[in-house]
Design a protein around this motif. Structure first.
Motif: not given
Length: 618
Positions: A332-336, A352-354, A535-543
């Motif tokens: 969510l943080e990365e999306t914003i 995002i806090d507790k 490289s597709d693995i990197f896409d997912i891992a970066s998220l």
């Protein structure tokens, strides 16, 4: 397709909308009674120095002095001294304007900043090394003053050097005028900024942008000579023709309905803006965590959009629906952040806090749309807001025209409050007569307790015109269309269970987990949904940077490490984060301090570091 739509049909106010695909992305309003003076340049005089505030108070010719921070003055000033200043913020409530002595002059191609150490900047969006070198050489050859900063905008990439030269000539005339103003030794306006429409064109125009204008508005030749502006000749109002009238009206609602059935509530206070996400009627996924993630993801996309559209500034606190997965919160943080990356305002997004709260701050670059189109309610002393009469009248006239173009209309009956009726009779009588003559209809006004209601006679039958977008929003009957973004080179956001159906991936965090990916058989994937390359693995891992990933020697697969297995260094290489660096899908970076040109180099490094003999498909 991007369109800039200018509504100058009402000479008493100006409205400008920017539309991309089917969504409204920016909306600007300015009335003759409350014009912005941001960008105006004045010769002002130091009224007094306030050391406790680290600021000068400048008399620039208005009732309230302007506020000039020490950090925005290019030299130390004394009381009574004259200084050329530019307005960076309009008056707000009891506060005067904010000023700077670093005068900024924008053109379609460049930005010039006076009274700063000579320097040059080139937009990061200009990626051609050849073009950057051409601009660098042009700057060096021009022999600019030592106190002038020049920044090349993205639009300068496709222009010839003659256009840059012409911009320099125009800017130099302004700089000369500023220097000459000191000789007068009297407070006065040196240069008035462009009108609202001209500013929007200058700041937001990109290649292949269409510009349409309704009404009569003078546009300076410096813009008209370079950009094609199409007049709107349709009888329908320009915003209705381009299907954004309802979206503009929805700006005044505190509720935004999401396509999934959830909704967002926005509450403005003096200290901060609170945004709350509710799941509403969303029950698309039976699992409560997955359902929460679905609503939160749609909300995150829409919130980033609304923050820019409504120009919400200051402290913003977002209350997401609680989730158990820290990787989902990170998403969510990365999306914003991703959706705000093209925002012209400066922003800072926290974590995002507790309590499930995300706090962020954002620079406000213009007056908030609610404040610019509403006045404080005299009954509740500012807790609530009343729509300005000029805005209501503008809506009435637009809706009259929407109804008038229908077939068989003979009469339109408008009910509105007494003060609105008086406003129409005093200022808009001729415009109403013009509509009656153009459509050969009769328009009747009656007093009511509503902002306005419209009924019309069509083929002898009395029909109510339903224009109340906010009522539809509150009843859950009006939802904005999903936001469509251009595919981002580093983006592979996964919002549904589509990846979970891929038998190469075990179900983990809505498909974000990388457990069970078989490197040996990776290139054998025939299903289009399957991962086909490293490289597709990197896409997912970066998220999912919260996950600890490693290659297991025996099974030759990527696995997620648990706390108990985090010490298995002898059997695996632990990757704490894999992140794409740029647009090239073959470039990746592993956070061990090394940069790998392509995936083969990365895998060879992994082999060498851990003595793993990973099998590769030949």
């Amino acid at each position: 397709m991007k369109s800039i739509l200018i509504d100058a049909s009402d000479e008493k106010n100006l409205q400008v909308a920017i539309k991309e695909e089917e969504r409204l992305v920016h909306f600007f309003y300015e009335s003759n009674d409350k014009k912005s003076i941001i960008g105006n340049i004045y010769l002002g005089q130091v009224d007094h120095v306030e050391h406790s505030l680290q600021a000068y108070f400048i008399n620039y010719g208005n009732e309230k002095n302007g506020f000039l921070p020490f950090s925005h003055a290019f030299k130390v000033l004394r009381k009574g001294e004259f200084i050329a200043v530019q307005v960076t913020k309009d008056e707000k409530d009891n506060k005067g304007v904010t000023l700077t002595s670093f005068v900024e002059i924008k053109t379609l191609l460049m930005i010039f900043v006076a009274n700063k150490v000579k320097n040059m900047g080139i937009s990061k969006k200009i990626t051609s090394l050849e073009k950057r070198e051409i601009l660098q050489n042009w700057f060096n050859e021009k022999g600019f003053k030592e106190s002038l900063n020049v920044i090349f905008r993205k639009e300068s990439e496709d222009e010839n050097l003659e256009a840059l030269d012409q911009d320099c000539v125009n800017v130099q005339k302004i700089l000369n005028t500023i220097e000459e103003s000191y000789s007068k030794k009297e407070i006065h306006l040196i240069r008035e900024e462009f009108n609202l429409a001209e500013k929007i064109i200058r700041d937001y125009y990109k290649k292949n942008t269409e510009i349409h204008i309704e009404g009569h508005l003078k546009i300076k030749d410096i813009i008209k000579n370079r950009i094609k502006i199409k007049p709107h000749k349709d009888k329908q109002p320009i915003f209705e023709k381009h299907e954004i009238m309802d979206q503009i009206e929805a700006l005044y609602s505190d509720r935004i309905n999401l396509p999934c059935g959830g909704y967002i509530k926005i509450s403005y206070t003096e200290a901060l803006t609170a945004i709350d996400i509710n799941s509403g009627s969303c029950k698309k996924v039976k699992n409560i965590d997955e359902n929460s993630l679905l609503v939160n993801l749609e909300a995150a996309e829409e919130i980033a959009h609304q923050i820019q559209l409504r120009d919400i500034g200051g402290l913003i606190v977002i209350d997401f629906i609680d989730m158990n997965s820290s990787s989902n919160e990170q998403m969510l943080e990365e999306t914003i952040k991703l959706r705000l990356e093209n925002d012209k305002a400066k922003f800072n997004v926290g974590n995002i806090d507790k309590f499930g709260l995300l706090s962020m701050s954002r620079q406000q670059i213009r007056t908030n749309i609610l404040r610019s189109t509403h006045s404080k309610c005299s009954s509740c002393k500012g807790i609530g807001f009343l729509k300005l009469p000029s805005i209501i009248v503008s809506s009435i006239i637009k809706n009259i025209r929407i109804v008038a173009v229908k077939d068989g209309i003979t009469k339109i009956i408008v009910g509105t409050r007494q003060e609105i009726l008086t406003h129409i009779l005093n200022s808009y009588k001729e415009q109403i007569f013009d509509i009656e003559r153009s459509f050969n209809i009769n328009i009747e006004f009656v007093q009511s307790n509503h902002n306005f209601q419209i009924n019309y006679l069509q083929n002898g039958k009395l029909i109510e015109h339903d224009h109340e977008v906010i009522r539809k929003i509150n009843e859950g009957k009006f939802a904005l269309k999903p936001i469509t973004y251009k595919k981002h080179a580093t983006e592979n956001l996964i919002k549904t269970n589509e990846f979970n159906r891929d038998n190469n991936i075990l179900k983990e965090d809505l498909g974000l987990g990388l457990e069970g990916i078989d490197l040996e058989n990776l290139d054998h994937a025939n299903n289009p949904n399957k991962i086909e390359k490293i490289s597709d693995i990197f896409d997912i891992a970066s998220l999912s940077p919260m996950q600890d990933l490693y290659f297991e020697k025996n099974s030759n697969t990527i696995k997620k490490s648990s706390r108990e297995k985090s010490q298995h260094i002898n059997q695996s290489i632990k990757i704490t984060q894999i992140k794409r660096l740029n647009k090239n899908p073959n470039e990746a970076n592993v956070y061990d301090g090394s940069y790998y040109k392509d995936t083969n180099a990365l895998i060879e490094s992994l082999d060498s570091a851990s003595n793993l003999q990973l099998k590769r498909h030949q």
